[in-house]
Design an enzyme around this catalytic site. Structure first.
Site, PDB file in Angstrom:
ATOM      1  N   ILE A 172       0.854  -1.187   0.000  1.00 38.69           N
ATOM      2  CA  ILE A 172       0.000   0.000   0.000  1.00 38.69           C
ATOM      3  C   ILE A 172       0.887   1.233   0.000  1.00 38.69           C
ATOM      4  CG2 ILE A 172      -1.916   1.188   1.138  1.00 38.69           C
ATOM      5  CD1 ILE A 172      -2.400  -1.393   2.748  1.00 38.69           C
ATOM      6  N   SER A 173       0.614   2.162  -0.896  1.00 42.33           N
ATOM      7  CA  SER A 173       1.352   3.431  -0.904  1.00 42.33           C
ATOM      8  C   SER A 173       0.573   4.489  -0.139  1.00 42.33           C
ATOM      9  CB  SER A 173       1.600   3.897  -2.351  1.00 42.33           C
ATOM     10  OG  SER A 173       0.375   4.175  -3.006  1.00 42.33           O
ATOM     11  N   CYS A 200       0.756   5.630   3.321  1.00 39.97           N
ATOM     12  CA  CYS A 200       0.179   5.128   4.578  1.00 39.97           C
ATOM     13  C   CYS A 200       0.489   5.982   5.800  1.00 39.97           C
ATOM     14  CB  CYS A 200       0.672   3.690   4.838  1.00 39.97           C
ATOM     15  SG  CYS A 200       0.047   2.483   3.663  1.00 39.97           S
ATOM     16  N   SER A 207      -1.016   8.585   6.771  1.00 38.38           N
ATOM     17  CA  SER A 207      -2.250   9.097   7.369  1.00 38.38           C
ATOM     18  C   SER A 207      -3.425   8.695   6.496  1.00 38.38           C
ATOM     19  CB  SER A 207      -2.194  10.634   7.494  1.00 38.38           C
ATOM     20  OG  SER A 207      -2.088  11.228   6.208  1.00 38.38           O
ATOM     21  N   GLY A 211      -4.842   5.372   3.601  1.00 38.09           N
ATOM     22  CA  GLY A 211      -3.765   4.380   3.577  1.00 38.09           C
ATOM     23  C   GLY A 211      -3.465   3.821   4.943  1.00 38.09           C
ATOM     24  N   TYR A 221      -6.516  18.533 -10.183  1.00 41.77           N
ATOM     25  CA  TYR A 221      -6.715  17.282  -9.433  1.00 41.77           C
ATOM     26  C   TYR A 221      -7.675  16.368 -10.177  1.00 41.77           C
ATOM     27  CZ  TYR A 221      -8.051  14.112  -5.657  1.00 41.77           C
ATOM     28  OH  TYR A 221      -8.306  12.998  -4.903  1.00 41.77           O
TER      29      TYR A 221
END
Length: 312
Positions: A10-11, A13, A15, A18, A156
């Site tokens: 998982i990228s 993480c 906060s 993640g 975004y």
């Protein structure tokens, strides 16, 4: 004989989503996952390690990973036994909000380098092993802004549109290798980061922006945005629960939205393929009828829209 735990990388993480996802997977009662929770700055790992508790060093390890760096990605994968990742969760991302004239091209480039190219870089790194083993699952934390544009969030939204197009295209090919792609599309997510971002941009100068546009941003968009987060926003825990279910699905879905309360806000685009209805209605609500917009956002908080969309 029990199946071996699946390795989940998982990228992002440190906060938010993640962190919550890493903790929930690491605390899986059936211990089905070996979580590699990554972040760019290991100086921020304290909150994750505290939340992980006894899972730290058992079903969860913390590693450094900068999704914008080929060397960092390679170094991270070299620390995983066999370099084999069963589930990749592309979660790392950055936001950018404000009048276009006041945003630098460098800031825009950073959004695409992180949100889009960062995800592509990770996928390229894990695909050879997944293809060789004829199995894998790639989960992408996208956004409803990958389905519709939102005023003052142009860059975004563009990065999320790019993700949606890229991964939907890739999903067709990868199904031949028994590799699944899932795009999870949250609406507004209430985090400390989002709160600080809104406060910062409320007083930012945005040089080069005309007074009218700056007024629209501060006096119309920001109040509406705060109302949206207050009435429609979900917590990172809510989103993490959805992703956990997606990862545990026997046949993972390509798309999973997380919040039915946001559905009325994207229905206009589906109703009119030309896009005119959505653009004109959004324009009127924000610029002509802001009180009606705020009333509508408050209505979304009623019990009629509180049931989230869970994977079947």
């Amino acid at each position: 004989m029990a199946d071996a735990p699946r390795t989940v990388l998982i990228s992002g993480c440190s906060s938010g989503i993640g962190l919550e996802l890493a903790v929930q997977l690491a605390h899986d009662p059936r211990q089905r996952y070996q979580v590699v929770a990554t972040m760019r700055d290991l100086g921020k790992k304290g909150t994750l390690e505290a939340a992980a508790g006894e899972a730290l060093g058992q079903t969860l390890t913390v590693a450094q990973l900068d999704v914008c760096s080929d060397e960092s990605v390679a170094q991270c994968l070299s620390c995983i036994q066999g370099g084999e990742v069963d589930v990749l969760v592309n979660n790392a991302g950055v936001g950018l909000v404000g009048p276009l004239e006041g945003l630098s091209l460098a800031a825009m480039q950073n959004v695409f380098d992180t949100n889009f190219l960062g995800a592509v870089r990770l996928v390229k790194a894990v695909l050879p092993s997944m293809k060789r083993r004829r199995q894998g699952h790639i989960v992408v934390v996208s956004s409803v802004m990958g389905l519709q544009g939102v005023v003052f969030n142009e860059v975004y939204a563009a990065s999320k549109f790019a993700m949606e197009g890229f991964f939907e295209s890739l999903a067709v090919q990868l199904l031949q290798f028994n590799i699944f792609i899932s795009l999870v599309e949250p609406g507004p997510v209430v985090t400390e980061f989002e709160g600080k971002l809104l406060e910062q941009v409320s007083t930012a100068e945005f040089p080069g922006t005309d007074p009218d546009t700056l007024s629209y941003f501060r006096d119309l968009y920001l109040p509406a945005s705060r109302e949206l987060f207050h009435n429609v926003g979900q917590s990172p825990q809510d989103i993490a629960k959805v992703i956990v279910k997606v990862i545990g699905s026997a046949r993972p879905p390509l798309r999973r939205r997380t919040n039915t309360r946001y559905t009325p806000l994207i229905a206009l685009k589906a109703m009119d393929p030309s896009g005119s209805l959505y653009v004109r209605t959004s324009h009127c609500l924000l610029f002509r009828w802001p009180r009606l917009l705020n009333l509508g956002l408050r209505c979304l908080a009623c019990s009629c829209f509180r049931t989230p969309v869970w994977p079947r």
